[in-house]
Design a protein around this motif. Structure first.
Motif, short mmCIF file in Angstrom:
data_model
loop_
_atom_site.label_atom_id
_atom_site.label_comp_id
_atom_site.label_asym_id
_atom_site.label_seq_id
_atom_site.Cartn_x
_atom_site.Cartn_y
_atom_site.Cartn_z
N VAL A 140 6.64 13.21 -2.55
CA VAL A 140 5.35 13.35 -2.96
C VAL A 140 5.07 11.67 -2.86
O VAL A 140 5.00 11.50 -3.77
N GLY A 141 4.33 11.00 -1.84
CA GLY A 141 4.10 9.76 -2.08
C GLY A 141 3.01 9.39 -1.03
O GLY A 141 2.74 9.89 0.03
N LEU A 142 2.70 8.07 -1.72
CA LEU A 142 1.80 7.55 -0.20
C LEU A 142 2.47 6.43 0.41
O LEU A 142 3.82 6.03 0.71
N THR A 143 2.68 7.24 2.16
CA THR A 143 2.51 5.45 2.86
C THR A 143 1.70 4.91 3.77
O THR A 143 2.27 4.45 4.83
N GLY A 144 0.66 6.25 3.95
CA GLY A 144 -0.28 5.37 4.84
C GLY A 144 -1.21 3.75 4.47
O GLY A 144 -0.53 2.60 3.52
N ALA A 145 -1.22 2.72 5.62
CA ALA A 145 -1.60 1.64 5.47
C ALA A 145 -1.92 1.01 4.41
O ALA A 145 -3.38 1.34 4.43
N GLY A 146 -2.29 0.03 3.17
CA GLY A 146 -2.86 -0.63 2.82
C GLY A 146 -2.51 0.35 1.54
O GLY A 146 -3.44 -0.27 0.27
N VAL A 147 -2.18 1.60 0.64
CA VAL A 147 -2.37 2.32 0.50
C VAL A 147 -1.10 2.66 -0.72
O VAL A 147 -0.82 2.67 -1.81
N THR A 148 0.28 2.04 0.53
CA THR A 148 1.68 2.05 -0.13
C THR A 148 2.90 0.89 -0.39
O THR A 148 1.72 -0.47 -0.48
N ASP A 149 3.03 0.63 -1.69
CA ASP A 149 4.41 -0.75 -1.71
C ASP A 149 5.55 -0.10 -0.28
O ASP A 149 6.12 0.59 -0.36
N MET A 150 5.41 -1.66 0.12
CA MET A 150 6.46 -1.72 1.34
C MET A 150 7.68 -2.69 0.29
O MET A 150 7.17 -3.30 0.07
N ARG A 151 9.02 -2.33 0.77
CA ARG A 151 10.11 -2.62 -0.07
C ARG A 151 11.31 -3.59 1.40
O ARG A 151 11.69 -2.77 2.69
N THR A 152 11.29 -4.38 0.74
CA THR A 152 12.62 -4.83 1.63
C THR A 152 14.07 -4.29 1.28
O THR A 152 14.73 -4.91 0.20
N THR A 153 14.46 -3.89 2.16
CA THR A 153 15.95 -3.21 1.83
C THR A 153 17.10 -4.63 2.76
O THR A 153 16.98 -5.30 3.02
N PRO A 154 18.60 -4.01 2.15
CA PRO A 154 19.43 -5.08 2.66
C PRO A 154 19.57 -5.22 4.27
O PRO A 154 20.34 -5.86 4.63
N LEU A 155 19.46 -3.68 4.89
CA LEU A 155 19.69 -3.64 6.35
C LEU A 155 18.66 -4.77 6.69
O LEU A 155 18.17 -4.65 8.11
#
Length: 496
Positions: free
Chosen positions: A338-353
């Motif tokens: 269970v976690g946040l994905t809404g814009a402005g409330v989530t931490d976005m990460r970059t993958t090697p892809l």
């Protein structure tokens, strides 16, 4: 600029010609090999002070090339999921628009957990932490009412109701839940130095000096921690803004604490503790029940990422869960995040892809990788094998190439560019072999270091031939100019 070039050329030419360039090539081979080792010094070997100084003086000398190469391995061969053990309940923009902005009152989060738990999941991991009391609880609302006779009865009635934190604690206790906590290097408001986590049994040397360690943690309220069935650290290692390594265990001061994926597997299997296998080199594996995950010496793993396009089917909107629109099979016997994905409330990460994904997706991919048993590995012995290969081939080049009667020497003298083409073909073969090892065995072989070092060694022998050819071209140009000047002065074509 040309003056400096000519000066540099005048100084380097005698060195390249000395003993047919072998001393310079040897110096280049040993210096670059040492620099390569210093950028990834084997953990089972004491690190000399001069190596540390060298790495500090020339940071990322080989590391950046190595990381970019390993990223390209994954981009050309991403993991294709063969199972879907994880379901992600995302608090997305649609949910926030329908249910309300974040943070929610905790009785609403409790309702979401109850709805998931009704379908009997194996474990529910919350990629969330709640270090402060819920200010929307009835008792907090009562405290904010004006102290008047007309509101006294209302305030008393509100204080008699259970707090939202107590309601959430009841839901956490009734379901196989795990709470996340944020690892911090510095003290901040509501941080602590302890986490109520399950024991970790160590077999072998103490892993604390090897693992990623933190001094503080931002965890949920003690009341919520006591109710949940597990606690875990939420942390990923960023290298140049990209997530490549995921720690399975970490240190919180002098205690070992688990990551969210490992703690979820512990709760799901009903195990009392995690196990860590170590030796003099560091952590070798982290296990739970009958699952053992091979790790790097620091207790982390290289994660083989799947494209986000292949994992979108695991996402379920929290709004649909609250409205009872989700098939119970999406949760039954699953590991639910269970976690946040809404814009402005989530931490976005970059993958090697090269993809930008929510942090919770990375946790899901770790679990998926462990369940499938498909790990990327870069064991300590592999660095020694690479170094031995570089030294062996490098010494072979130094011995063979300068021999005047060797076929390669004749080719270099006759067609300098032809030798370059041969070198590029050999390096392409090296890259293809390393990529095949990655695909077939999941081993991360550093073809970049092999290419850089052996190219530099070979360049020590190609350079004199190229410089000689450059001198010949310059002399020919001078002769041509002289012939043209003579023709212009006499008005006749020069004799052949």
């Amino acid at each position: 600029m040309k003056r400096y070039y000519d000066l540099w050329l005048a100084r380097i030419k005698p060195l390249l010609k000395t003993a047919q360039g072998r001393p310079v090539a040897l110096a280049v081979l040993f210096a670059l090999s040492l620099l390569n080792l210093s950028s990834e010094w084997p953990s089972n070997l004491a690190r000399p002070a001069f190596v540390t100084t060298l790495d500090d003086t020339l940071p990322d000398s080989f590391k950046s090339a190595r990381q970019l190469l390993f990223d390209q391995y994954q981009r050309h061969h991403p993991r294709v999921p063969t199972a879907q053990p994880v379901t992600i309940v995302e608090i997305d923009e649609e949910t926030l628009a329908s249910v309300g902005q974040w943070p929610w009152p905790r009785n609403r989060l409790a309702a979401l957990i109850d709805a998931i738990a009704a379908s009997k999941p194996l474990a529910i991991g919350l990629d969330l932490y709640m270090p402060e009391p819920d200010q929307t609880s009835p008792d907090k609302v009562a405290d904010n009412l004006p102290e008047t006779a007309s509101t006294a009865a209302l305030a008393a009635g509100l204080r008699a109701l259970p707090s939202h934190d107590a309601i959430l604690a009841g839901s956490l206790r009734a379901a196989p839940t795990i709470l996340g906590a944020a690892a911090l290097d510095h003290a901040a408001f509501a941080t602590s130095i302890m986490l109520r986590s399950a024991p970790i049994l160590v077999h072998g040397a103490d892993p604390l000096p090897r693992v990623l360690r933190y001094d503080y943690v931002l965890a949920s309220l003690p009341q919520l921690q006591a109710a949940a069935h597990g606690q875990a650290m939420l942390s990923v290692a960023l290298e140049q803004g990209v997530v490549r390594h995921i720690p399975l265990i970490m240190g919180l001061r002098d205690e070992l604490v688990p990551s969210l994926p490992m703690e979820m597997l512990r709760v799901a299997t009903g195990s009392a503790a995690l196990e860590v296998l170590t030796d003099a080199a560091g952590v070798q594996a982290v296990g739970v029940a009958d699952v053992q995950v091979p790790t790097q010496p620091g207790g982390d793993i290289w994660l083989h990422f799947a494209s986000i396009r292949s994992t979108l089917g695991r996402y379920v909107s929290a709004r649909d869960v609250l409205q009872g629109k989700v098939d119970p099979d999406r949760f039954h016997d699953k590991l639910v995040l269970v976690g946040l994905t809404g814009a402005g409330v989530t931490d976005m990460r970059t993958t090697p892809l090269g993809e930008l994904v929510p942090g919770i997706e990375i946790q899901a991919q770790v679990i998926e990788t462990i369940v499938e048993g498909r790990f990327l590995r870069r064991p300590t012995w592999l660095k020694w094998v690479e170094s031995a290969f570089i030294m062996g081939v490098g010494l072979l080049i130094i011995w063979y190439v300068p021999r005047r009667q060797s076929r390669l020497a004749v080719l270099i003298r006759a067609v300098p560019k032809g030798a370059t083409v041969i070198g590029l073909l050999l390096h392409l073969l090296n890259l293809l072999c390393c990529f095949y090892i990655f695909v077939r065995f999941g081993l991360l072989v550093d073809a970049a270091a092999i290419f850089i070092i052996l190219s530099a060694v070979m360049g020590c022998f190609l350079s004199p031939a190229l410089l000689h050819q450059q001198e010949q071209n310059r002399l020919e140009a001078v002769r041509a100019q002289a012939r043209q000047a003579d023709q212009d002065s006499t008005g006749k074509a020069p004799e052949a």
